[in-house]
Scaffold this motif. Structure first.
Motif, PDB file in Angstrom:
ATOM      1  N   LYS A 136       0.780  -1.234  -0.021  1.00 15.57           N
ATOM      2  CA  LYS A 136      -0.208  -0.047   0.012  1.00 15.57           C
ATOM      3  C   LYS A 136       0.913   1.292   0.231  1.00 15.57           C
ATOM      4  O   LYS A 136       0.327   2.363   0.154  1.00 15.57           O
ATOM      5  CB  LYS A 136      -0.840   0.079   1.207  1.00 15.57           C
ATOM      6  CG  LYS A 136      -2.130  -0.913   1.137  1.00 15.57           C
ATOM      7  CD  LYS A 136      -3.050  -0.718   1.998  1.00 15.57           C
ATOM      8  CE  LYS A 136      -4.336  -1.401   1.591  1.00 15.57           C
ATOM      9  NZ  LYS A 136      -5.740  -0.703   2.289  1.00 15.57           N
ATOM     10  N   ILE A 137       2.050   1.174  -0.254  1.00 13.33           N
ATOM     11  CA  ILE A 137       2.984   2.265  -0.345  1.00 13.33           C
ATOM     12  C   ILE A 137       3.829   2.456  -1.681  1.00 13.33           C
ATOM     13  O   ILE A 137       4.514   1.334  -1.659  1.00 13.33           O
ATOM     14  CB  ILE A 137       4.014   2.456   1.204  1.00 13.33           C
ATOM     15  CG1 ILE A 137       3.126   2.289   2.448  1.00 13.33           C
ATOM     16  CG2 ILE A 137       4.927   3.822   0.817  1.00 13.33           C
ATOM     17  CD1 ILE A 137       3.956   2.252   3.539  1.00 13.33           C
ATOM     18  N   ILE A 138       3.494   3.385  -2.230  1.00 11.24           N
ATOM     19  CA  ILE A 138       3.940   3.595  -3.695  1.00 11.24           C
ATOM     20  C   ILE A 138       4.881   4.395  -4.069  1.00 11.24           C
ATOM     21  O   ILE A 138       4.169   5.706  -3.727  1.00 11.24           O
ATOM     22  CB  ILE A 138       2.933   3.237  -4.853  1.00 11.24           C
ATOM     23  CG1 ILE A 138       2.191   1.730  -4.639  1.00 11.24           C
ATOM     24  CG2 ILE A 138       3.401   3.187  -6.198  1.00 11.24           C
ATOM     25  CD1 ILE A 138       0.656   1.796  -4.974  1.00 11.24           C
ATOM     26  N   GLY A 139       6.000   4.595  -4.590  1.00 15.57           N
ATOM     27  CA  GLY A 139       6.714   5.824  -4.746  1.00 15.57           C
ATOM     28  C   GLY A 139       6.361   6.033  -6.393  1.00 15.57           C
ATOM     29  O   GLY A 139       6.948   5.271  -7.195  1.00 15.57           O
ATOM     30  N   MET A 140       6.330   7.229  -6.849  1.00 15.53           N
ATOM     31  CA  MET A 140       6.102   7.545  -8.131  1.00 15.53           C
ATOM     32  C   MET A 140       7.383   8.351  -8.663  1.00 15.53           C
ATOM     33  O   MET A 140       7.587   9.204  -8.456  1.00 15.53           O
ATOM     34  CB  MET A 140       4.867   8.426  -8.383  1.00 15.53           C
ATOM     35  CG  MET A 140       4.400   8.802  -9.888  1.00 15.53           C
ATOM     36  SD  MET A 140       5.626   9.437 -10.997  1.00 15.53           S
ATOM     37  CE  MET A 140       5.733  11.255 -10.636  1.00 15.53           C
ATOM     38  N   GLY A 141       7.907   7.701  -9.691  1.00 10.85           N
ATOM     39  CA  GLY A 141       9.304   8.161 -10.353  1.00 10.85           C
ATOM     40  C   GLY A 141       9.427   7.539 -11.570  1.00 10.85           C
ATOM     41  O   GLY A 141       9.691   8.242 -12.787  1.00 10.85           O
ATOM     42  N   GLY A 142       9.330   6.321 -11.729  1.00  7.23           N
ATOM     43  CA  GLY A 142       9.749   5.356 -12.938  1.00  7.23           C
ATOM     44  C   GLY A 142       8.828   5.545 -13.763  1.00  7.23           C
ATOM     45  O   GLY A 142       9.058   5.582 -15.198  1.00  7.23           O
ATOM     46  N   ALA A 143       7.530   5.908 -13.742  1.00  7.53           N
ATOM     47  CA  ALA A 143       6.315   6.093 -14.752  1.00  7.53           C
ATOM     48  C   ALA A 143       6.770   7.193 -15.374  1.00  7.53           C
ATOM     49  O   ALA A 143       6.627   7.481 -16.631  1.00  7.53           O
ATOM     50  CB  ALA A 143       5.278   6.227 -13.840  1.00  7.53           C
ATOM     51  N   LEU A 144       7.175   8.337 -14.599  1.00 10.63           N
ATOM     52  CA  LEU A 144       7.529   9.705 -15.409  1.00 10.63           C
ATOM     53  C   LEU A 144       8.769   9.530 -15.963  1.00 10.63           C
ATOM     54  O   LEU A 144       8.956  10.032 -17.149  1.00 10.63           O
ATOM     55  CB  LEU A 144       7.682  10.777 -14.215  1.00 10.63           C
ATOM     56  CG  LEU A 144       8.319  12.015 -14.575  1.00 10.63           C
ATOM     57  CD1 LEU A 144       7.352  12.897 -15.508  1.00 10.63           C
ATOM     58  CD2 LEU A 144       8.650  12.856 -13.118  1.00 10.63           C
ATOM     59  N   ASP A 145       9.819   8.798 -15.460  1.00  9.71           N
ATOM     60  CA  ASP A 145      11.136   8.586 -16.178  1.00  9.71           C
ATOM     61  C   ASP A 145      10.889   7.958 -17.459  1.00  9.71           C
ATOM     62  O   ASP A 145      11.565   8.041 -18.367  1.00  9.71           O
ATOM     63  CB  ASP A 145      12.060   8.199 -15.248  1.00  9.71           C
ATOM     64  CG  ASP A 145      12.273   8.817 -14.083  1.00  9.71           C
ATOM     65  OD1 ASP A 145      12.217   9.855 -13.919  1.00  9.71           O
ATOM     66  OD2 ASP A 145      12.598   8.332 -13.014  1.00  9.71           O
ATOM     67  N   SER A 146       9.803   7.000 -17.528  1.00  8.64           N
ATOM     68  CA  SER A 146       9.902   6.215 -18.564  1.00  8.64           C
ATOM     69  C   SER A 146       9.133   6.983 -19.703  1.00  8.64           C
ATOM     70  O   SER A 146       9.471   6.826 -20.749  1.00  8.64           O
ATOM     71  CB  SER A 146       8.916   4.908 -18.152  1.00  8.64           C
ATOM     72  OG  SER A 146       9.583   4.159 -17.377  1.00  8.64           O
ATOM     73  N   ALA A 147       8.222   7.721 -19.212  1.00  4.19           N
ATOM     74  CA  ALA A 147       7.530   8.578 -20.255  1.00  4.19           C
ATOM     75  C   ALA A 147       8.466   9.766 -20.996  1.00  4.19           C
ATOM     76  O   ALA A 147       8.275   9.905 -22.067  1.00  4.19           O
ATOM     77  CB  ALA A 147       6.547   9.344 -19.617  1.00  4.19           C
TER      78      ALA A 147
END
Ligand SMILES: NC(=O)C1=CN([C@@H]2O[C@H](COP(=O)(O)OP(=O)(O)OC[C@H]3O[C@@H](n4cnc5c(N)ncnc54)[C@H](O)[C@@H]3O)[C@@H](O)[C@H]2O)C=CC1
Ligand SMILES: O=C([O-])CC(=O)C(=O)O
Length: 310
Positions: free
Chosen positions: A139-150
């Motif tokens: 239930k704890i998720i960090g957002m970075g890779g989705a942006l870096d992949s875009a």
């Protein structure tokens, strides 16, 4: 589906806007410490509803967490962004205290929420939320890779002179200027390896430009980016809210996966109604494994700066 976004600044408001436009949530609560700021952003966004055709109700609040009660998902974007010339890691001193107190306030009113951490240094802030709450690790998720992949796909599409929708690619590792690991070997244009279309030197340049994607925009804008970050967060929120079982690289707590332990770092995960439903273990080659290990060492060094006894 009720979603709270803490921090009604550039990224928080952009994220609220994309969630509303996608029209899958009943309510978005924007909350900020600046008096009337979140209320103002919420009102401005609500005045686009009839123009853009969404039904999501956006509510603003100045630090009143009772308004966030029973949220399904909470996004943490509160904290300071970097200025040109700074690294994300330099934000740890101020942002750690903010992220810790905000996550505790969220859970007081929404004990079952899934938390998405955005504030930088994001991998370390995600680790801090694991260490300072009792939430289960899915239930704890960090957002970075989705942006870096875009950003990787944007740079690939530039190099290949084709639409971004024609290319696929993923960035794993830490969300930092030196720690990102763009998986160039696995990047494709319609299933064909991109190395068929561009030279190795050009592909190396694409990877280097991707890694400094955030720093490049910070230099141009005077503060860090918000449109692509907001869009990336909204995609993670939607995957969880709509139980999409979509794969994104996210910062997840690793317990042996990829040979790594006791840190949060970007790896591919499946996102659904239970948050992180699976960590996908890719078969990396030796060079990729070495880069991921080096990236993990960097993240751990930043984690060591946290005062977890506070
Ligand atoms: N993980 C990622 O990929 C990305 C992370 N970021 C990070 O996200 C964070 C936010 O960036 P921006 O929105 O551009 O900054 P911003 O300055 O526009 O907004 C931050 C907001 O947080 C609020 N805030 C501060 N302390 C608070 C508290 N205790 N409770 C509630 N609200 C509080 C501020 O009043 C401000 O409105 C930064 O740390 C930035 O580095 C930004 C882009 C991408
Ligand atoms: O660059 C920054 O500081 C903000 C961020 O994480 C990004 O845009 O990737």
């Amino acid at each position: 589906m009720k979603i709270t976004i803490v921090g009604a600044g550039a990224v928080g408001a952009s994220c609220a806007e994309y969630i509303a436009i996608k029209n899958f949530a009943s309510e978005v609560v924007l909350i900020d410490i600046k008096e009337d700021y979140a209320e103002g952003k919420a009102m401005d966004l609500m005045q686009t509803a009839s123009l853009l055709g969404f039904d999501t109700r956006i509510v603003g609040s100045t630090n009143d967490y009772s308004k966030t009660a029973n949220s399904d998902i909470a996004v943490i974007t509160s904290g300071i962004p970097r200025k040109p010339g700074m690294t994300r890691e330099e934000l740890i001193g101020i942002n750690a205290d903010i992220v810790k107190s905000v996550s505790s306030s969220i859970l007081e009113h929404s004990p079952n929420a899934t938390i998405i951490v955005v504030s930088n240094p994001m991998d370390t802030m995600t680790y801090l939320v694991h260490k300072s709450t009792n939430l289960p690790k899915n239930k704890i998720i960090g957002m970075g890779g989705a942006l870096d992949s875009a950003r990787f796909k944007y740079r690939l599409s530039e190099a290949l002179e084709c639409p971004a929708s024609d290319v696929d690619g993923m960035v794993i590792g830490g969300h930092s200027d030196t720690g990102m690991v763009p998986l160039a070997r696995l990047a494709t244009r319609n299933s064909v390896p991109v190395s068929k279309f561009i030279s190795e030197e050009r592909l190396d340049q694409v990877s280097e430009d991707t890694k400094v994607g955030g720093a490049t925009l910070t230099k141009m804008l005077g503060t860090s980016a918000w449109y692509a970050p907001g869009a990336a967060v909204s995609s993670l929120v939607q995957a969880i809210a709509c139980d999409q079982k979509k794969m994104f690289p996210c910062s997840a707590l690793l317990e042996g996966e990829y040979g790594l332990n006791d840190l949060c770092i970007g790896v591919p995960v499946i996102l659904g109604e239970n948050g992180i439903e699976e960590i996908v273990e890719l078969e990396l080659n030796d060079a990729e494994k070495a880069k991921l290990k080096e990236s993990a060492e960097g993240v751990t060094k930043t984690n060591d700066l946290l005062d977890l006894k506070k």
